[in-house]
Design a protein around this motif. Sequence first.
Motif, PDB file in Angstrom:
ATOM      1  N   ARG A  31       0.838  -1.214   0.000  1.00  0.00           N
ATOM      2  CA  ARG A  31       0.000   0.000   0.000  1.00  0.00           C
ATOM      3  C   ARG A  31       0.867   1.256   0.000  1.00  0.00           C
ATOM      4  O   ARG A  31       0.583   2.220  -0.700  1.00  0.00           O
ATOM      5  CB  ARG A  31      -0.946   0.003   1.203  1.00  0.00           C
ATOM      6  N   ALA A  32       1.935   1.242   0.793  1.00  0.00           N
ATOM      7  CA  ALA A  32       2.835   2.400   0.861  1.00  0.00           C
ATOM      8  C   ALA A  32       3.514   2.635  -0.492  1.00  0.00           C
ATOM      9  O   ALA A  32       3.639   3.778  -0.937  1.00  0.00           O
ATOM     10  CB  ALA A  32       3.885   2.202   1.951  1.00  0.00           C
ATOM     11  N   LEU A  33       3.938   1.570  -1.146  1.00  0.00           N
ATOM     12  CA  LEU A  33       4.570   1.708  -2.463  1.00  0.00           C
ATOM     13  C   LEU A  33       3.588   2.251  -3.486  1.00  0.00           C
ATOM     14  O   LEU A  33       3.922   3.128  -4.278  1.00  0.00           O
ATOM     15  CB  LEU A  33       5.138   0.363  -2.932  1.00  0.00           C
ATOM     16  N   SER A  34       2.370   1.727  -3.468  1.00  0.00           N
ATOM     17  CA  SER A  34       1.339   2.208  -4.397  1.00  0.00           C
ATOM     18  C   SER A  34       1.043   3.682  -4.146  1.00  0.00           C
ATOM     19  O   SER A  34       0.950   4.477  -5.085  1.00  0.00           O
ATOM     20  CB  SER A  34       0.062   1.386  -4.267  1.00  0.00           C
ATOM     21  N   MET A  61       5.160   4.195  -6.841  1.00  0.00           N
ATOM     22  CA  MET A  61       6.308   3.400  -7.272  1.00  0.00           C
ATOM     23  C   MET A  61       5.853   2.218  -8.134  1.00  0.00           C
ATOM     24  O   MET A  61       4.843   1.575  -7.833  1.00  0.00           O
ATOM     25  CB  MET A  61       7.075   2.844  -6.059  1.00  0.00           C
ATOM     26  N   ALA A  62       6.611   1.928  -9.181  1.00  0.00           N
ATOM     27  CA  ALA A  62       6.349   0.755 -10.018  1.00  0.00           C
ATOM     28  C   ALA A  62       7.011  -0.452  -9.347  1.00  0.00           C
ATOM     29  O   ALA A  62       8.205  -0.407  -9.028  1.00  0.00           O
ATOM     30  CB  ALA A  62       6.931   0.965 -11.411  1.00  0.00           C
ATOM     31  N   PHE A  63       6.231  -1.496  -9.122  1.00  0.00           N
ATOM     32  CA  PHE A  63       6.781  -2.702  -8.508  1.00  0.00           C
ATOM     33  C   PHE A  63       5.945  -3.905  -8.920  1.00  0.00           C
ATOM     34  O   PHE A  63       4.802  -3.750  -9.344  1.00  0.00           O
ATOM     35  CB  PHE A  63       6.832  -2.581  -6.975  1.00  0.00           C
ATOM     36  N   THR A  64       6.539  -5.087  -8.803  1.00  0.00           N
ATOM     37  CA  THR A  64       5.793  -6.323  -9.011  1.00  0.00           C
ATOM     38  C   THR A  64       5.908  -7.149  -7.742  1.00  0.00           C
ATOM     39  O   THR A  64       6.874  -7.013  -6.982  1.00  0.00           O
ATOM     40  CB  THR A  64       6.328  -7.117 -10.221  1.00  0.00           C
ATOM     41  N   LEU A 108      22.473  -0.547  -5.462  1.00  0.00           N
ATOM     42  CA  LEU A 108      22.071   0.370  -6.530  1.00  0.00           C
ATOM     43  C   LEU A 108      22.710   0.023  -7.873  1.00  0.00           C
ATOM     44  O   LEU A 108      22.365   0.615  -8.890  1.00  0.00           O
ATOM     45  CB  LEU A 108      22.344   1.815  -6.133  1.00  0.00           C
ATOM     46  N   ALA A 109      23.592  -0.959  -7.907  1.00  0.00           N
ATOM     47  CA  ALA A 109      24.235  -1.380  -9.150  1.00  0.00           C
ATOM     48  C   ALA A 109      23.306  -2.235 -10.021  1.00  0.00           C
ATOM     49  O   ALA A 109      23.582  -2.446 -11.191  1.00  0.00           O
ATOM     50  CB  ALA A 109      25.512  -2.160  -8.840  1.00  0.00           C
ATOM     51  N   HIS A 110      22.213  -2.724  -9.444  1.00  0.00           N
ATOM     52  CA  HIS A 110      21.286  -3.609 -10.180  1.00  0.00           C
ATOM     53  C   HIS A 110      20.131  -2.800 -10.758  1.00  0.00           C
ATOM     54  O   HIS A 110      19.734  -1.785 -10.200  1.00  0.00           O
ATOM     55  CB  HIS A 110      20.738  -4.683  -9.232  1.00  0.00           C
ATOM     56  N   ASP A 111      19.564  -3.279 -11.921  1.00  0.00           N
ATOM     57  CA  ASP A 111      18.384  -2.549 -12.420  1.00  0.00           C
ATOM     58  C   ASP A 111      17.157  -2.872 -11.592  1.00  0.00           C
ATOM     59  O   ASP A 111      16.278  -2.034 -11.498  1.00  0.00           O
ATOM     60  CB  ASP A 111      17.992  -2.765 -13.876  1.00  0.00           C
ATOM     61  N   GLN A 112      17.058  -4.061 -11.074  1.00  0.00           N
ATOM     62  CA  GLN A 112      15.904  -4.448 -10.257  1.00  0.00           C
ATOM     63  C   GLN A 112      16.415  -5.216  -9.041  1.00  0.00           C
ATOM     64  O   GLN A 112      17.373  -5.983  -9.153  1.00  0.00           O
ATOM     65  CB  GLN A 112      14.955  -5.370 -11.048  1.00  0.00           C
ATOM     66  N   LYS A 120      13.009  -0.984  -8.879  1.00  0.00           N
ATOM     67  CA  LYS A 120      14.312  -0.373  -9.121  1.00  0.00           C
ATOM     68  C   LYS A 120      14.876   0.075  -7.778  1.00  0.00           C
ATOM     69  O   LYS A 120      14.158   0.678  -6.975  1.00  0.00           O
ATOM     70  CB  LYS A 120      14.168   0.834 -10.045  1.00  0.00           C
ATOM     71  N   PRO A 121      16.166  -0.196  -7.528  1.00  0.00           N
ATOM     72  CA  PRO A 121      16.722   0.202  -6.232  1.00  0.00           C
ATOM     73  C   PRO A 121      16.675   1.714  -6.007  1.00  0.00           C
ATOM     74  O   PRO A 121      16.499   2.164  -4.880  1.00  0.00           O
ATOM     75  CB  PRO A 121      18.157  -0.333  -6.260  1.00  0.00           C
ATOM     76  N   GLY A 122      16.789   2.493  -7.072  1.00  0.00           N
ATOM     77  CA  GLY A 122      16.685   3.950  -6.929  1.00  0.00           C
ATOM     78  C   GLY A 122      15.298   4.364  -6.485  1.00  0.00           C
ATOM     79  O   GLY A 122      15.140   5.329  -5.720  1.00  0.00           O
ATOM     80  N   ASP A 123      14.271   3.632  -6.939  1.00  0.00           N
ATOM     81  CA  ASP A 123      12.906   3.920  -6.497  1.00  0.00           C
ATOM     82  C   ASP A 123      12.746   3.595  -5.013  1.00  0.00           C
ATOM     83  O   ASP A 123      12.095   4.335  -4.274  1.00  0.00           O
ATOM     84  CB  ASP A 123      11.878   3.122  -7.311  1.00  0.00           C
ATOM     85  N   ALA A 124      13.360   2.480  -4.576  1.00  0.00           N
ATOM     86  CA  ALA A 124      13.306   2.125  -3.151  1.00  0.00           C
ATOM     87  C   ALA A 124      13.982   3.216  -2.331  1.00  0.00           C
ATOM     88  O   ALA A 124      13.445   3.678  -1.320  1.00  0.00           O
ATOM     89  CB  ALA A 124      13.985   0.778  -2.910  1.00  0.00           C
TER      90      ALA A 124
END
Length: 157
Positions: free
Chosen positions: A9-12, A16-19, A121-125, A140-144
Amino acid sequence: MSKITPATRALSAAGMAFTVHTYDYDPDAESIGLQAASALGEDPARVLKTLMALVDGKPVCVIVPSDQEVSMKKLAATVNGKSAQMMKPPEAERVTGFKVGGISPFGQRKPVSTVIEQSALAHDQVYINGGQRGLQVRLKPGDARDALKAVVADVVA
């Protein structure tokens, strides 16, 4: 298993885009993070574990790859503290509102300072606990980092 938790819920709410990904949680696993990586068929460096620590008595959330350990000295220095220690499981559950094995940095009861290991942060996901045992969110780690207003630093031993 519900795929809607305080974390999702917090991400939504943050846009933030997440799966969402589920796996068979093993309560007897020696390492919850490594077990999650194995169950998801992912590199442990991309499956991040959420740990709760106390720095000078104040709660801090620290996110590191599941195959790494936190350096308490580096963590304390990162948040301008003198000493750090892992939070005891009952206290971590009380502070976050999540059960150990399902602690997410997103949607905790009260916002706390959060530190994310710079190598993540070196990974895309990456995968981060979604607020329930056996539930991970991929984003995405930057989104986190942005959603958590996290400090990025080298905090692994």
